[in-house]
Design an enzyme around this catalytic site. Sequence first.
Site, PDB file in Angstrom:
ATOM      1  N   LEU A  18      33.986  69.752  84.369  1.00 28.86           N
ATOM      2  CA  LEU A  18      33.704  69.584  83.207  1.00 28.86           C
ATOM      3  C   LEU A  18      32.441  68.590  82.957  1.00 28.86           C
ATOM      4  O   LEU A  18      31.341  69.038  82.088  1.00 28.86           O
ATOM      5  CB  LEU A  18      34.763  68.472  82.281  1.00 28.86           C
ATOM      6  CG  LEU A  18      34.416  68.548  80.706  1.00 28.86           C
ATOM      7  CD1 LEU A  18      34.394  69.750  80.183  1.00 28.86           C
ATOM      8  CD2 LEU A  18      35.614  67.615  80.103  1.00 28.86           C
ATOM      9  N   LYS A  19      31.976  67.874  83.962  1.00 28.96           N
ATOM     10  CA  LYS A  19      30.825  66.959  83.746  1.00 28.96           C
ATOM     11  C   LYS A  19      29.658  68.038  84.338  1.00 28.96           C
ATOM     12  O   LYS A  19      28.509  68.024  83.365  1.00 28.96           O
ATOM     13  CB  LYS A  19      30.944  65.951  85.145  1.00 28.96           C
ATOM     14  CG  LYS A  19      29.644  65.180  85.349  1.00 28.96           C
ATOM     15  CD  LYS A  19      29.810  64.359  86.416  1.00 28.96           C
ATOM     16  CE  LYS A  19      28.547  63.573  86.876  1.00 28.96           C
ATOM     17  NZ  LYS A  19      28.490  62.450  85.843  1.00 28.96           N
ATOM     18  N   GLY A 440      19.833  39.547  88.967  1.00 28.02           N
ATOM     19  CA  GLY A 440      20.268  39.759  90.324  1.00 28.02           C
ATOM     20  C   GLY A 440      19.599  41.087  90.688  1.00 28.02           C
ATOM     21  O   GLY A 440      18.716  41.389  91.727  1.00 28.02           O
ATOM     22  N   SER A 441      19.841  42.325  90.054  1.00 29.91           N
ATOM     23  CA  SER A 441      19.482  43.689  90.760  1.00 29.91           C
ATOM     24  C   SER A 441      17.844  43.835  90.190  1.00 29.91           C
ATOM     25  O   SER A 441      17.598  43.637  89.162  1.00 29.91           O
ATOM     26  CB  SER A 441      20.473  44.720  90.381  1.00 29.91           C
ATOM     27  OG  SER A 441      20.412  44.773  88.901  1.00 29.91           O
ATOM     28  N   GLU A 492      19.212  42.722  95.246  1.00 28.21           N
ATOM     29  CA  GLU A 492      20.516  43.715  95.491  1.00 28.21           C
ATOM     30  C   GLU A 492      20.155  45.344  95.895  1.00 28.21           C
ATOM     31  O   GLU A 492      20.755  45.995  95.668  1.00 28.21           O
ATOM     32  CB  GLU A 492      21.329  43.706  94.278  1.00 28.21           C
ATOM     33  CG  GLU A 492      21.804  42.261  93.758  1.00 28.21           C
ATOM     34  CD  GLU A 492      22.683  42.416  92.598  1.00 28.21           C
ATOM     35  OE1 GLU A 492      23.082  43.322  92.400  1.00 28.21           O
ATOM     36  OE2 GLU A 492      22.881  41.413  92.276  1.00 28.21           O
ATOM     37  N   GLU A 613      37.194  41.406  79.292  1.00 22.02           N
ATOM     38  CA  GLU A 613      38.147  42.728  79.340  1.00 22.02           C
ATOM     39  C   GLU A 613      39.695  42.541  79.864  1.00 22.02           C
ATOM     40  O   GLU A 613      40.427  43.407  79.523  1.00 22.02           O
ATOM     41  CB  GLU A 613      37.336  43.687  80.260  1.00 22.02           C
ATOM     42  CG  GLU A 613      37.612  45.027  80.618  1.00 22.02           C
ATOM     43  CD  GLU A 613      36.485  45.329  81.548  1.00 22.02           C
ATOM     44  OE1 GLU A 613      35.513  45.420  81.366  1.00 22.02           O
ATOM     45  OE2 GLU A 613      37.057  46.283  82.598  1.00 22.02           O
ATOM     46  N   HIS A 649      27.544  35.101  85.279  1.00 21.09           N
ATOM     47  CA  HIS A 649      27.003  35.896  84.455  1.00 21.09           C
ATOM     48  C   HIS A 649      28.120  36.744  83.718  1.00 21.09           C
ATOM     49  O   HIS A 649      29.068  37.548  84.368  1.00 21.09           O
ATOM     50  CB  HIS A 649      25.900  36.897  85.011  1.00 21.09           C
ATOM     51  CG  HIS A 649      25.436  37.969  84.368  1.00 21.09           C
ATOM     52  ND1 HIS A 649      24.586  37.881  83.082  1.00 21.09           N
ATOM     53  CD2 HIS A 649      25.785  39.274  84.346  1.00 21.09           C
ATOM     54  CE1 HIS A 649      24.645  39.227  82.817  1.00 21.09           C
ATOM     55  NE2 HIS A 649      25.139  39.825  83.443  1.00 21.09           N
ATOM     56  N   GLU A 673      24.527  37.922  77.672  1.00 25.17           N
ATOM     57  CA  GLU A 673      23.840  39.103  76.881  1.00 25.17           C
ATOM     58  C   GLU A 673      23.795  38.619  75.589  1.00 25.17           C
ATOM     59  O   GLU A 673      24.652  38.400  75.197  1.00 25.17           O
ATOM     60  CB  GLU A 673      24.624  40.440  77.068  1.00 25.17           C
ATOM     61  CG  GLU A 673      23.968  41.457  76.326  1.00 25.17           C
ATOM     62  CD  GLU A 673      24.907  42.502  75.784  1.00 25.17           C
ATOM     63  OE1 GLU A 673      25.421  43.111  76.341  1.00 25.17           O
ATOM     64  OE2 GLU A 673      25.041  42.370  74.555  1.00 25.17           O
ATOM     65  N   HIS A 702      19.233  47.840  78.422  1.00 24.06           N
ATOM     66  CA  HIS A 702      19.858  49.130  78.309  1.00 24.06           C
ATOM     67  C   HIS A 702      18.648  50.140  77.616  1.00 24.06           C
ATOM     68  O   HIS A 702      18.802  51.301  77.589  1.00 24.06           O
ATOM     69  CB  HIS A 702      20.985  49.179  77.296  1.00 24.06           C
ATOM     70  CG  HIS A 702      22.201  48.339  77.912  1.00 24.06           C
ATOM     71  ND1 HIS A 702      22.386  47.147  77.583  1.00 24.06           N
ATOM     72  CD2 HIS A 702      23.008  49.056  78.859  1.00 24.06           C
ATOM     73  CE1 HIS A 702      23.534  46.838  78.277  1.00 24.06           C
ATOM     74  NE2 HIS A 702      23.772  47.689  79.001  1.00 24.06           N
TER      75      HIS A 702
HETATM   76  N1  GLN Z   1      24.297  40.933  89.623  1.00 21.31           N
HETATM   77  C1  GLN Z   1      24.494  42.199  88.997  1.00 21.31           C
HETATM   78  C2  GLN Z   1      23.228  43.045  88.617  1.00 21.31           C
HETATM   79  O1  GLN Z   1      22.261  42.235  88.302  1.00 21.31           O
HETATM   80  C3  GLN Z   1      25.104  42.195  87.538  1.00 21.31           C
HETATM   81  C4  GLN Z   1      25.520  43.539  87.058  1.00 21.31           C
HETATM   82  C5  GLN Z   1      26.547  43.163  85.899  1.00 21.31           C
HETATM   83  O2  GLN Z   1      26.634  42.008  85.278  1.00 21.31           O
HETATM   84  N2  GLN Z   1      27.247  44.249  85.408  1.00 21.31           N
HETATM   85  O3  GLN Z   1      23.094  44.128  88.715  1.00 21.31           O
HETATM   86 ZN    ZN Z   2      25.418  42.043  83.186  1.00 19.81          ZN
END
Ligand code: GLN
Ligand code: ZN
Length: 766
Positions: A18-19, A440-441, A492, A613, A649, A673, A702
């Site tokens: 499907l993807k 981080g990333s 990362e 969550e 975070h 966020e 995003h």
């Molecule tokens: N340290 C992770 C990054 O920077 C955090 C990712 C996240 O919060 N989903 O990608």
């Molecule tokens: Zn995040």
Amino acid sequence: MTTSSNLGYPRIGPNRELKRALEGYWTRRISRTELQRVAATLRAGGWQRQQAAGIDHIPSSDFSYYDHVLDTCAMVGAVPPRYGFAGDTVDLDTYFAMARGVGTPDRDVTAMEMTKWFDTNYHYIVPEFEAGQRFSLASTKVVDEFNEAKQLGILTRPVILGPVSFLLLGKAKDSNVRRLDLLQRLLPVYEEVLTRLAEAGSEWVQIDEPCLALDLQDAARGAYETAFGRLRQAGGSLKILLTSYFGELGPNLETALGLPVDGIHLDLMRAPEQLDDVLSRLPQSMALSAGVVDGRNVWLNDLGRSLEVLQKIVAAIGHERLIVAPSCSMLHVPIDLAREQKLDPEIRNWLSFADQKLQELAVLARAMSEGRDAVGEQIEDNRRRIASRGASVRVHRPEVKKRVAALGPGDTRRGSPYAQRRLVQRGKLPLAPFPTTTIGSFPQTSEVRAKRSAFTKGQIDREAYEAFLEQEIGRIVRFQEEIGIDVLVHGEPERNDMVQYFGERLTGFAFTGQGWVQSYGSRYVRPPIIYGDVARPEPMTVRWSTYAASLTDRPVKGMLTGPITMLQWSFVRDDQPRRDTARQIALAIRDEVCDLEAAGIGLVQIDEPAFREGLPLKRADWPAYLAWAVECFRLASSGVSDATQIHTHMCYSEFNDIISAIGELDADVISIESSRSQMELLEAFESYDYPNEIGPGVFDIHSPRVPGVEEIKQLLLKATKYLAPEKVWVNPDCGLKTRRWEEVRPALKNMVEAAKAVRAELVGVG
Ligand code: GLN
Ligand code: ZN
């Protein structure tokens, strides 16, 4: 005779067909007809597999091109005005525009909002309702797919998301609209669907009302009575199975049992305790669909134990009214274990994916109808496999259990309270006000991914791969120095995924090659399987953090994934409480935090994006969850001295209702966020005085859009309306791994400039 049933089969196809078809269609590589052909083949394949397994009640219209809530929007014509829908039938392109938005030169329209489906990792499209909302039958998918299966000689049980849950899962775009007030306008569409199903020859319809497992107001209970009274009338002799899952019915049980339906489904995996109560009150006219096979997890069913439950039901209500079922739709598990090549054979022996679960259901139903001996061999094989899992040395590590058992209150407390730690940390780490950092990333470029894949495939050796990572880290460190970031990260580049990377370095985690489940639309994930006691044989990140630190005089922040997020994004063991598994992971992370400290890293961030969550569906269960979740975070973070600064975070914006638990984490700094809400979520801090430091995200990661200096500065000034200036950090909303360097470079430069401008303006330092 006892019958067997399924509530929903995975849609994605055994080979993720499907993807491929969807993405092919979206990029105009395949035609609509071709997409429809693939979808029909997948549906037929699913029905046939269920039939071959011996399932009596096979679902239809559980298939979806994107999401079943979006399908329901289409069914009832709830298409927001921005899609220019004229009110006849919702075509595929309107459907995909709602799901994904459109951004072409001649059409610019945003997608509908997406959010998590109850406490799962599946995301649904949130229905939108506006003032004057009208509904009309705008998709006959439910009837069409019933007919499609019938043509193949399979009489299915169509599945529909019920009208009350549909309204409750949606959002009113206009504050004057009360969702349940729309029920009267919505019901005629549902009535028409049921009438058409009855005409088409359907015997049963499955109406999913998962909101019955939530805390409901009286108005919602009343809505159930109205709705099912009307649906009963419209359906005529069509039998209705009312399903709910993911929790107990609790105070809604009485309402559910009072509805004029022919059967009720219970999730007896999540909420086995409700069975006695239900059995004593189940009306004579109702069948009971007993969800005894876990639709949310991948473990082999304990057939012996399930049979005990089923026997108890038969003793109370007889054979005829019992339907053996999975706890919920199998949407949440991978399709077929037989296709799995990568898993270790011992662990694989303990597992069951959707197709294996179908077998389990059929065996259980047969054992009930014909007696255990009819399936004696299967039951014996199952007993042996369950026993092998229970006794395996792979599962149990006495030293881990001993360590958890020995934990005391001192293990979840830092040396001194935050106020004192702050002084020590300031002394050791002199930072300007409004310090800048990132989450981080850094961009995971195609080069980074290509090198990782070459390494995994054995095309380059470890030495070459690690040399590449060092070069990449060097580049990231230099860039941060150049633009003047205060607290650096290594970026990362070595991580494939924030959970997988750590899971692969811990004991007790297994990874599949083909265990895909739908996360949203055409995005599928392969969750790790936590099967055994978790320990950390050796350091996981120290090498990379210390390498980065060796390149610079500025402070470098270590970067780890927290225990709750690791738990939440994996299939977890079912042989011990979640809390116990989380504590083991927490101890492994704690070891890493201590090793980072010992290696001279003065700041360590423990990411917990999935903390919220994990909240249970019912508020009454929140305090217990929050208590152990907070405990686990503190366990991971409390092994260090006062001087080591712990960051955390979280990237979601709604935490007003758990803000005090966030405070109890006692992280020295939290980044969140907040740019998409324009800092509005900081309102939570007006009534709650968060004691430690906070980095409200100043730009949306995003979006490819680069925010200007002035825009970021204004956001920061706005943040200081809610937060004391000396507590504010400056950072993006989340990690930058999905962005391109072309966006990240200017965005971070602007962020640093904005921080300097705010410093000059508010504190008089530039
Ligand atoms: N340290 C992770 C990054 O920077 C955090 C990712 C996240 O919060 N989903 O990608
Ligand atoms: Zn995040």
